[in-house]
Each structure stands twice: as C-alpha cells, then as structure tokens.
Scaffold this motif. Structure first.
Motif, PDB file in Angstrom:
ATOM      1  N   ARG A  18      34.874  -0.140 -36.422  1.00  0.00           N
ATOM      2  CA  ARG A  18      33.453  -0.402 -36.691  1.00  0.00           C
ATOM      3  C   ARG A  18      32.577   0.594 -35.955  1.00  0.00           C
ATOM      4  NH1 ARG A  18      35.124  -5.909 -36.321  1.00  0.00           N
ATOM      5  NH2 ARG A  18      34.449  -6.023 -34.151  1.00  0.00           N
ATOM      6  N   GLY A  19      32.983   0.935 -34.735  1.00  0.00           N
ATOM      7  CA  GLY A  19      32.222   1.920 -33.975  1.00  0.00           C
ATOM      8  C   GLY A  19      32.239   3.278 -34.634  1.00  0.00           C
ATOM      9  N   LYS A  20      33.406   3.687 -35.144  1.00  0.00           N
ATOM     10  CA  LYS A  20      33.510   4.978 -35.821  1.00  0.00           C
ATOM     11  C   LYS A  20      32.674   4.995 -37.096  1.00  0.00           C
ATOM     12  CE  LYS A  20      38.129   6.210 -34.136  1.00  0.00           C
ATOM     13  NZ  LYS A  20      39.544   6.442 -34.508  1.00  0.00           N
ATOM     14  N   THR A  21      32.682   3.888 -37.828  1.00  0.00           N
ATOM     15  CA  THR A  21      31.883   3.803 -39.049  1.00  0.00           C
ATOM     16  C   THR A  21      30.400   3.910 -38.724  1.00  0.00           C
ATOM     17  OG1 THR A  21      33.545   2.429 -40.156  1.00  0.00           O
ATOM     18  CG2 THR A  21      31.304   2.350 -41.029  1.00  0.00           C
ATOM     19  N   ALA A  22      29.978   3.219 -37.667  1.00  0.00           N
ATOM     20  CA  ALA A  22      28.574   3.270 -37.266  1.00  0.00           C
ATOM     21  C   ALA A  22      28.173   4.681 -36.855  1.00  0.00           C
ATOM     22  CB  ALA A  22      28.326   2.298 -36.116  1.00  0.00           C
ATOM     23  N   GLU A  23      29.061   5.373 -36.136  1.00  0.00           N
ATOM     24  CA  GLU A  23      28.757   6.728 -35.697  1.00  0.00           C
ATOM     25  C   GLU A  23      28.655   7.676 -36.884  1.00  0.00           C
ATOM     26  OE1 GLU A  23      27.681   9.753 -33.304  1.00  0.00           O
ATOM     27  OE2 GLU A  23      27.813   7.625 -32.836  1.00  0.00           O
ATOM     28  N   ARG A  24      29.544   7.513 -37.859  1.00  0.00           N
ATOM     29  CA  ARG A  24      29.464   8.353 -39.061  1.00  0.00           C
ATOM     30  C   ARG A  24      28.159   8.101 -39.810  1.00  0.00           C
ATOM     31  NH1 ARG A  24      35.153   7.238 -39.421  1.00  0.00           N
ATOM     32  NH2 ARG A  24      34.726   5.453 -40.781  1.00  0.00           N
ATOM     33  N   THR A  25      27.741   6.847 -39.860  1.00  0.00           N
ATOM     34  CA  THR A  25      26.483   6.510 -40.535  1.00  0.00           C
ATOM     35  C   THR A  25      25.303   7.139 -39.813  1.00  0.00           C
ATOM     36  OG1 THR A  25      27.393   4.408 -41.333  1.00  0.00           O
ATOM     37  CG2 THR A  25      24.997   4.620 -41.291  1.00  0.00           C
ATOM     38  N   ARG A  26      25.308   7.055 -38.483  1.00  0.00           N
ATOM     39  CA  ARG A  26      24.249   7.675 -37.689  1.00  0.00           C
ATOM     40  C   ARG A  26      24.172   9.184 -37.963  1.00  0.00           C
ATOM     41  NH1 ARG A  26      22.034   5.898 -32.974  1.00  0.00           N
ATOM     42  NH2 ARG A  26      22.458   7.944 -32.052  1.00  0.00           N
ATOM     43  N   GLU A  27      25.334   9.828 -38.007  1.00  0.00           N
ATOM     44  CA  GLU A  27      25.348  11.277 -38.228  1.00  0.00           C
ATOM     45  C   GLU A  27      24.855  11.629 -39.625  1.00  0.00           C
ATOM     46  OE1 GLU A  27      25.903  13.620 -35.930  1.00  0.00           O
ATOM     47  OE2 GLU A  27      25.970  11.902 -34.563  1.00  0.00           O
ATOM     48  N   ARG A  28      25.205  10.825 -40.625  1.00  0.00           N
ATOM     49  CA  ARG A  28      24.712  11.067 -41.980  1.00  0.00           C
ATOM     50  C   ARG A  28      23.186  10.948 -42.021  1.00  0.00           C
ATOM     51  NH1 ARG A  28      28.394   7.483 -44.178  1.00  0.00           N
ATOM     52  NH2 ARG A  28      26.747   6.332 -45.240  1.00  0.00           N
ATOM     53  N   ILE A  29      22.663   9.959 -41.324  1.00  0.00           N
ATOM     54  CA  ILE A  29      21.213   9.770 -41.289  1.00  0.00           C
ATOM     55  C   ILE A  29      20.537  10.952 -40.602  1.00  0.00           C
ATOM     56  CG2 ILE A  29      19.351   8.365 -40.331  1.00  0.00           C
ATOM     57  CD1 ILE A  29      21.181   5.904 -40.720  1.00  0.00           C
ATOM     58  N   LEU A  30      21.104  11.410 -39.496  1.00  0.00           N
ATOM     59  CA  LEU A  30      20.527  12.551 -38.781  1.00  0.00           C
ATOM     60  C   LEU A  30      20.573  13.830 -39.621  1.00  0.00           C
ATOM     61  CD1 LEU A  30      21.929  11.861 -35.210  1.00  0.00           C
ATOM     62  CD2 LEU A  30      19.509  11.887 -35.860  1.00  0.00           C
ATOM     63  N   THR A  73      12.771  12.302 -32.294  1.00  0.00           N
ATOM     64  CA  THR A  73      13.083  12.406 -30.867  1.00  0.00           C
ATOM     65  C   THR A  73      14.549  12.775 -30.657  1.00  0.00           C
ATOM     66  OG1 THR A  73      11.379  10.794 -30.274  1.00  0.00           O
ATOM     67  CG2 THR A  73      13.152  11.142 -28.684  1.00  0.00           C
ATOM     68  N   GLU A  74      15.435  12.133 -31.387  1.00  0.00           N
ATOM     69  CA  GLU A  74      16.861  12.421 -31.240  1.00  0.00           C
ATOM     70  C   GLU A  74      17.188  13.836 -31.714  1.00  0.00           C
ATOM     71  OE1 GLU A  74      20.991  12.085 -30.564  1.00  0.00           O
ATOM     72  OE2 GLU A  74      19.208  11.135 -29.717  1.00  0.00           O
ATOM     73  N   LEU A  75      16.559  14.260 -32.788  1.00  0.00           N
ATOM     74  CA  LEU A  75      16.806  15.617 -33.278  1.00  0.00           C
ATOM     75  C   LEU A  75      16.310  16.668 -32.282  1.00  0.00           C
ATOM     76  CD1 LEU A  75      15.893  15.221 -37.062  1.00  0.00           C
ATOM     77  CD2 LEU A  75      18.170  15.502 -36.075  1.00  0.00           C
ATOM     78  N   CYS A  76      15.163  16.433 -31.685  1.00  0.00           N
ATOM     79  CA  CYS A  76      14.650  17.370 -30.682  1.00  0.00           C
ATOM     80  C   CYS A  76      15.578  17.421 -29.473  1.00  0.00           C
ATOM     81  CB  CYS A  76      13.250  16.961 -30.260  1.00  0.00           C
ATOM     82  SG  CYS A  76      11.978  17.262 -31.507  1.00  0.00           S
ATOM     83  N   ARG A  77      16.076  16.281 -29.073  1.00  0.00           N
ATOM     84  CA  ARG A  77      17.002  16.244 -27.937  1.00  0.00           C
ATOM     85  C   ARG A  77      18.260  17.041 -28.245  1.00  0.00           C
ATOM     86  NH1 ARG A  77      21.454  13.934 -26.275  1.00  0.00           N
ATOM     87  NH2 ARG A  77      21.782  12.891 -28.272  1.00  0.00           N
ATOM     88  N   ARG A  78      18.791  16.882 -29.438  1.00  0.00           N
ATOM     89  CA  ARG A  78      20.007  17.602 -29.827  1.00  0.00           C
ATOM     90  C   ARG A  78      19.750  19.106 -29.927  1.00  0.00           C
ATOM     91  NH1 ARG A  78      24.062  14.362 -33.752  1.00  0.00           N
ATOM     92  NH2 ARG A  78      24.058  12.372 -32.625  1.00  0.00           N
ATOM     93  N   ARG A  79      18.581  19.473 -30.426  1.00  0.00           N
ATOM     94  CA  ARG A  79      18.292  20.893 -30.550  1.00  0.00           C
ATOM     95  C   ARG A  79      18.216  21.553 -29.171  1.00  0.00           C
ATOM     96  NH1 ARG A  79      13.159  21.159 -32.527  1.00  0.00           N
ATOM     97  NH2 ARG A  79      12.283  22.095 -30.666  1.00  0.00           N
ATOM     98  N   GLN A  80      17.631  20.865 -28.227  1.00  0.00           N
ATOM     99  CA  GLN A  80      17.555  21.411 -26.875  1.00  0.00           C
ATOM    100  C   GLN A  80      18.939  21.577 -26.272  1.00  0.00           C
ATOM    101  OE1 GLN A  80      14.885  18.925 -24.650  1.00  0.00           O
ATOM    102  NE2 GLN A  80      13.074  19.683 -25.699  1.00  0.00           N
ATOM    103  N   GLN A  81      19.825  20.625 -26.518  1.00  0.00           N
ATOM    104  CA  GLN A  81      21.196  20.749 -26.040  1.00  0.00           C
ATOM    105  C   GLN A  81      21.888  21.951 -26.673  1.00  0.00           C
ATOM    106  OE1 GLN A  81      23.023  16.932 -26.889  1.00  0.00           O
ATOM    107  NE2 GLN A  81      22.691  16.214 -24.801  1.00  0.00           N
ATOM    108  N   ALA A  82      21.679  22.128 -27.979  1.00  0.00           N
ATOM    109  CA  ALA A  82      22.313  23.247 -28.680  1.00  0.00           C
ATOM    110  C   ALA A  82      21.784  24.580 -28.169  1.00  0.00           C
ATOM    111  CB  ALA A  82      22.076  23.122 -30.181  1.00  0.00           C
ATOM    112  N   GLU A  83      20.487  24.656 -27.910  1.00  0.00           N
ATOM    113  CA  GLU A  83      19.894  25.906 -27.444  1.00  0.00           C
ATOM    114  C   GLU A  83      20.441  26.321 -26.086  1.00  0.00           C
ATOM    115  OE1 GLU A  83      15.730  25.158 -27.524  1.00  0.00           O
ATOM    116  OE2 GLU A  83      15.496  25.754 -29.628  1.00  0.00           O
ATOM    117  N   SER A  84      20.774  25.330 -25.256  1.00  0.00           N
ATOM    118  CA  SER A  84      21.246  25.651 -23.913  1.00  0.00           C
ATOM    119  C   SER A  84      22.608  26.330 -23.919  1.00  0.00           C
ATOM    120  CB  SER A  84      21.308  24.378 -23.063  1.00  0.00           C
ATOM    121  OG  SER A  84      22.302  23.483 -23.565  1.00  0.00           O
TER     122      SER A  84
END
Length: 214
Positions: A18-30, A73-84
């Motif tokens: 269930r956790g893996k399914t939820a994570e895949r759903t979150r990633e699809r949404i992002l 907010t989550e996308l901005c956080r991820r972009r900052q991580q990627a830029e680093s």
C-alpha cells in the motif's frame, strides 16, 4: 474460513504494498503538476487538469498535498535539491555547461515552471515560505557567480567579460530553447529541443566564454 474468504485474505495488499502504491500515485501527481504548471503557470493551472494528466481522482491531490499550493511547494523543494547536485564539484567549465543544458532541455516542463516563477507566478500564501525559496534562489545564484569568478582566476573563463554578465549570458543561452523557442527555431531551422541544437549551444557558449588555455 471458506474459499472466498481465503482468496480475499490472499489478495489483501500488505502495508508495504500500500505504501508503494501511494508513493507511485504521489509521483504521478507531481509529474502531472510539473506538466500542468509548465504549460499554464500556477495561476492558470487547475487541480482538475493535474488529476486528469495523472489519471487519478482529484481528491487525492488534496489528500497527499493539501491542494495546488502544496504541490508547488513540494516541486520547489525538489528543484532546489536537484540544483544542489546538478554539476559535480570537480566539473570543468565545458562539463558544467553540458550538465546545465541537459538539466534544462531533458526536462522542459521543469524549465518552463522556473520561467513562470521568474515572471512572478509564484503566489505562495505564506510570506515566510516565499522568502525561504527566494533566499535559496539568491544563494544558488551567488554560488554560480562565485563559480564564474573562480573559473576566470583559473583561466577557464575569459577575464575580458564581467563575471556577472558572463553568468547572465550563460543563463540566457541555456534557457533560450524554453524562453524563445520561435527565435531558436528560426535561427537554427530546427526543433529547439533537438540534440543538434543542444550541441551547437554548448559548443558556441564554451567558445564565447571560455579560453584556449582552459
């Protein structure tokens, strides 16, 4: 336990599944949010459109992210991580230019989101949160500028150009297939995102700002 009950028990997903399914759903949404924001900006994007792109129920956006603002907010956080970690610390100037071009042109929706935000389309409801992301952007820019100065001292980048202007030129060229696709198309006669255009931008930017010694 009858056969139907036994089959139902076997089919019940584990907490891990269930956790893996939820994570895949979150990633699809992002992923869908990046595409929607990139195409329409934050103001023009709708959660219904994001849900349709992701193939999920619209209510899941609120469940996982609290709505459109939480997605940004989550996308901005991820972009900052990627830029680093975009460019290895020991990369040459030529390698750095290639890494930035790849990061921008391999993910054009992310780049479009950055452009929308640069134009002021970043309506964070929380002023402190907005300032936190703005400070992170300023810090990233300051590091990039210091990187240009360091490369000038090492002879990789020409010292004949003001380092701030050199950085601005680099940003403008790297982002040009996103910010000015029609002009790039007319100038090169090719799809702005074509590999051949990327190679030409890389080659010419290195020639323009680099040095023979570097």
């Amino acid at each position: 336990m009858n056969s139907v009950a036994r089959m139902s028990a076997r089919r019940a997903p584990s907490p891990e599944d269930r956790g893996k399914t939820a994570e895949r759903t979150r990633e699809r949404i992002l992923d869908a949010a990046v595409a929607e924001f990139g195409a329409k900006g934050y103001a023009g994007a709708r959660t219904a459109g994001i849900a349709a792109r992701a193939g999920v129920n619209q209510q899941l956006i609120s469940y996982y992210f609290g709505g459109k603002q939480g997605l940004l907010t989550e996308l901005c956080r991820r972009r900052q991580q990627a830029e680093s970690s975009m460019v290895p610390p020991d990369a040459s100037f030529e390698e750095s230019v290639a890494a930035y071009l790849d990061a921008i042109l391999d993910h054009p929706d992310w780049a479009r989101l950055v452009v929308w935000q640069a134009l002021g389309d970043r309506p964070f409801a929380d002023a402190e949160e907005d300032e936190r992301f703005a400070e992170a952007r300023r810090s990233t820019t300051a590091k990039a500028l210091e990187g240009i100065r360091h490369r000038q001292r090492d002879g990789e980048v020409t010292g004949e150009i003001d380092p701030a202007f050199a950085l601005l030129v680099a940003y403008a060229v790297v982002l040009s297939p996103i910010t000015m696709p029609q002009f790039v198309q007319d100038i090169f006669g090719e799809d702005p995102l074509a590999p051949s255009v990327r190679r030409r931008l890389h080659e010419q930017l290195v020639k323009l700002l680099g040095t023979a010694e570097g």
